[in-house]
Design a protein around this motif. Structure first.
Motif, PDB file in Angstrom:
ATOM      1  N   UNK A   1       0.823  -1.212   0.000  1.00 23.38           N
ATOM      2  CA  UNK A   1       0.000   0.000   0.000  1.00 23.38           C
ATOM      3  C   UNK A   1       0.858   1.263   0.000  1.00 23.38           C
ATOM      4  N   UNK A   2       1.875   1.324  -0.869  1.00 21.05           N
ATOM      5  CA  UNK A   2       2.745   2.500  -0.902  1.00 21.05           C
ATOM      6  C   UNK A   2       2.063   3.750  -1.441  1.00 21.05           C
ATOM      7  N   UNK A   3       0.937   3.581  -2.124  1.00 19.67           N
ATOM      8  CA  UNK A   3       0.241   4.755  -2.659  1.00 19.67           C
ATOM      9  C   UNK A   3      -0.197   5.704  -1.552  1.00 19.67           C
ATOM     10  N   UNK A   4      -0.267   5.204  -0.332  1.00 14.95           N
ATOM     11  CA  UNK A   4      -0.673   6.039   0.795  1.00 14.95           C
ATOM     12  C   UNK A   4       0.467   6.901   1.337  1.00 14.95           C
ATOM     13  N   UNK A   5       1.696   6.610   0.897  1.00 13.35           N
ATOM     14  CA  UNK A   5       2.857   7.401   1.341  1.00 13.35           C
ATOM     15  C   UNK A   5       3.713   7.801   0.140  1.00 13.35           C
ATOM     16  N   UNK A   6       3.098   7.934  -0.989  1.00  9.99           N
ATOM     17  CA  UNK A   6       3.790   8.171  -2.266  1.00  9.99           C
ATOM     18  C   UNK A   6       4.879   9.241  -2.183  1.00  9.99           C
ATOM     19  N   UNK A   7       4.614  10.328  -1.508  1.00  8.20           N
ATOM     20  CA  UNK A   7       5.572  11.431  -1.439  1.00  8.20           C
ATOM     21  C   UNK A   7       6.827  11.091  -0.629  1.00  8.20           C
ATOM     22  N   UNK A   8       6.777  10.032   0.159  1.00  5.23           N
ATOM     23  CA  UNK A   8       7.915   9.668   1.000  1.00  5.23           C
ATOM     24  C   UNK A   8       8.803   8.597   0.378  1.00  5.23           C
ATOM     25  N   UNK A   9       8.377   8.030  -0.738  1.00  8.87           N
ATOM     26  CA  UNK A   9       9.150   6.952  -1.353  1.00  8.87           C
ATOM     27  C   UNK A   9      10.486   7.477  -1.879  1.00  8.87           C
ATOM     28  N   UNK A  10      11.565   6.731  -1.663  1.00  7.75           N
ATOM     29  CA  UNK A  10      12.857   7.148  -2.202  1.00  7.75           C
ATOM     30  C   UNK A  10      12.805   7.215  -3.729  1.00  7.75           C
ATOM     31  N   UNK A  11      13.633   8.064  -4.310  1.00  7.66           N
ATOM     32  CA  UNK A  11      13.652   8.220  -5.762  1.00  7.66           C
ATOM     33  C   UNK A  11      13.980   6.915  -6.476  1.00  7.66           C
ATOM     34  N   UNK A  12      14.829   6.096  -5.866  1.00  6.35           N
ATOM     35  CA  UNK A  12      15.252   4.849  -6.508  1.00  6.35           C
ATOM     36  C   UNK A  12      14.372   3.653  -6.142  1.00  6.35           C
ATOM     37  N   UNK A  13      13.217   3.923  -5.587  1.00  2.94           N
ATOM     38  CA  UNK A  13      12.269   2.869  -5.219  1.00  2.94           C
ATOM     39  C   UNK A  13      11.794   2.141  -6.492  1.00  2.94           C
ATOM     40  N   UNK A  14      11.740   0.829  -6.420  1.00  3.35           N
ATOM     41  CA  UNK A  14      11.249   0.031  -7.540  1.00  3.35           C
ATOM     42  C   UNK A  14       9.762  -0.225  -7.342  1.00  3.35           C
ATOM     43  N   UNK A  15       8.968   0.166  -8.317  1.00  3.70           N
ATOM     44  CA  UNK A  15       7.522  -0.051  -8.241  1.00  3.70           C
ATOM     45  C   UNK A  15       7.191  -1.412  -8.849  1.00  3.70           C
ATOM     46  N   UNK A  16       6.467  -2.207  -8.069  1.00  6.66           N
ATOM     47  CA  UNK A  16       6.087  -3.553  -8.469  1.00  6.66           C
ATOM     48  C   UNK A  16       4.559  -3.614  -8.463  1.00  6.66           C
ATOM     49  N   UNK A  17       3.973  -4.002  -9.572  1.00  6.87           N
ATOM     50  CA  UNK A  17       2.513  -4.091  -9.663  1.00  6.87           C
ATOM     51  C   UNK A  17       2.096  -5.541  -9.815  1.00  6.87           C
ATOM     52  N   UNK A  18       1.178  -5.964  -8.946  1.00  4.91           N
ATOM     53  CA  UNK A  18       0.622  -7.315  -9.033  1.00  4.91           C
ATOM     54  C   UNK A  18      -0.817  -7.181  -9.498  1.00  4.91           C
ATOM     55  N   UNK A  19      -1.122  -7.863 -10.593  1.00  7.86           N
ATOM     56  CA  UNK A  19      -2.443  -7.794 -11.195  1.00  7.86           C
ATOM     57  C   UNK A  19      -3.067  -9.181 -11.222  1.00  7.86           C
ATOM     58  N   UNK A  20      -4.346  -9.260 -10.852  1.00  8.87           N
ATOM     59  CA  UNK A  20      -5.084 -10.515 -10.960  1.00  8.87           C
ATOM     60  C   UNK A  20      -5.631 -10.591 -12.380  1.00  8.87           C
TER      61      UNK A  20
END
Length: 136
Positions: A107-126
């Motif tokens: 649930x990183x979307x709730x803290x989006x502004x705090x994520x480090x610039x080099x954070x890797x976004x991983x999306x899991x889709x059903x």
């Protein structure tokens, strides 16, 4: 990169593939709807890293710390119940995110502004057939 998880029977193979392709990143933000399998996939990744602790969603604690087989710490976050961003500041998120240890965030979307610039976004889709796609 896209990894397909046909069923729970091959989730560990998918976790191994993820680990082989995750690069040098340390902070991974897992996006997906409720029930998409974020916690289950993070659990499989941790197990592949040699974690012997009981791996559960840190929904109420916000963060769980595990020890990998090599002795390194792994931090597993669940921000689903965050009501105010101050809660994240109060927990000292920077100490975790910039520790050099692996951090898996649900649930990183709730803290989006705090994520480090080099954070890797991983999306899991059903998918329609019930399988899961992991993209990063």
């Amino acid at each position: 990169m896209k990894i397909k998880i046909d069923s729970l029977d091959n989730i560990h193979a998918a976790a191994k593939e993820f680990l082989q392709n995750m690069g040098d990143g340390k902070v991974f933000a897992f996006y997906g709807k409720m029930g998409a399998g974020k916690t289950t996939f993070v659990k499989a990744i941790c197990e592949e890293l040699g974690v012997e602790d009981v791996i559960t969603s840190p929904t109420f604690a916000l963060v769980n710390e595990y020890t990998a087989g090599n002795g390194d710490s792994i931090y597993h976050f669940d921000f689903y119940r965050i009501k105010k961003i101050e809660e994240v500041y109060d927990m000292g998120y920077e100490d975790y995110f910039y520790s050099g240890n692996l951090c898996f965030l649900e649930w990183p979307e709730l803290i989006e502004d705090l994520l480090p610039e080099d954070c890797t976004k991983v999306t899991i889709t059903v998918e329609e057939d019930g399988s899961r796609s992991v993209e990063f």
